[in-house]
Design an enzyme around this catalytic site. Sequence first.
Site, mmCIF file in Angstrom:
data_model
loop_
_atom_site.group_PDB
_atom_site.id
_atom_site.type_symbol
_atom_site.label_atom_id
_atom_site.label_comp_id
_atom_site.label_asym_id
_atom_site.label_seq_id
_atom_site.Cartn_x
_atom_site.Cartn_y
_atom_site.Cartn_z
ATOM 1 C CD GLU A 44 -2.528 1.172 3.226
ATOM 2 O OE1 GLU A 44 -2.627 0.176 3.101
ATOM 3 O OE2 GLU A 44 -2.791 2.428 3.002
ATOM 4 N NE ARG A 48 -0.500 8.730 4.913
ATOM 5 C CZ ARG A 48 -0.620 7.836 6.419
ATOM 6 N NH1 ARG A 48 0.125 7.761 6.760
ATOM 7 N NH2 ARG A 48 -1.367 6.925 6.148
ATOM 8 C CE LYS A 131 -6.954 2.159 6.948
ATOM 9 N NZ LYS A 131 -5.529 3.518 6.077
HETATM 10 C C1 3PG Z 1 -1.121 4.632 8.696
HETATM 11 O O1 3PG Z 1 -2.244 5.128 7.837
HETATM 12 O O2 3PG Z 1 -0.266 5.486 9.138
HETATM 13 C C2 3PG Z 1 -1.192 3.201 8.494
HETATM 14 O O3 3PG Z 1 -2.133 2.908 9.336
HETATM 15 C C3 3PG Z 1 -0.451 2.518 9.159
HETATM 16 O O4 3PG Z 1 0.076 2.599 10.911
HETATM 17 P P1 3PG Z 1 1.265 2.643 10.892
HETATM 18 O O5 3PG Z 1 2.604 3.714 11.085
HETATM 19 O O6 3PG Z 1 0.598 2.957 13.066
HETATM 20 O O7 3PG Z 1 1.888 0.940 11.035
#
Ligand code: 3PG
Length: 210
Positions: A44, A48, A131
């Site tokens: 994924e 961002r 999710k």
């Molecule tokens: C996110 O959106 O940043 C993800 O859910 C990952 O979260 P994490 O950094 O706690 O694994």
Amino acid sequence: MIDSQALLAVLRRAPVVPVLIVDRVEDAAPLARALVAGGLPALEVTLRTPAALDAIRAMADVPGGVVGAGTILDPAQARDAVAAGAKFLVSPGATPAVLDAALELGVPLLPGVATVSEAMMAREKGYRVMKFFPAGPAGGPNYLKALASPLADVIFCPTGGVTAENARDYLKLPNVVCVGGSWVAPADAVKAGDWSRIEALARDAAAIRP
Ligand code: 3PG
């Protein structure tokens, strides 16, 4: 019509979906190769960073990988991600616009939900794989366990606060298909181009059993 089986087939390939923040497009292919080599094929890439769409394009060519786009906030991002080659979409929340956009695009979406009502709204549109986000702050494994009986036909990929240490607590639940997490691709390792460290983290993650 949502093809939940196609999405599940991807998510069942490994217990962990790496959640990736790619700042430099040149990191994308070697990062994907390291994760796939370690045994994590579903990736994924979060939208961002300015490099995210180019990163998806670069990763789409990596053999054995299935690249999706995360942090989809609106229909335009969903369309851009699919045009870049994303094979699945992940959103932190479940707005009607995003739920409908994925249906129109015909691309699997993992909509983010944190409450029963959100899950029911996504379910009403046909979604059965979601999710659970942000998994840790929203209640962790105990919360998700409590959803298994009332939401018997919904399957989750918890993400947000999932770690190598607690992933098993989620994976052993009957309503969890996989977990998502960023720990397999730490920012300092990506920055340093330490692909062997990332491959080793992926290998450990791929070996997690419920
Ligand atoms: C996110 O959106 O940043 C993800 O859910 C990952 O979260 P994490 O950094 O706690 O694994």
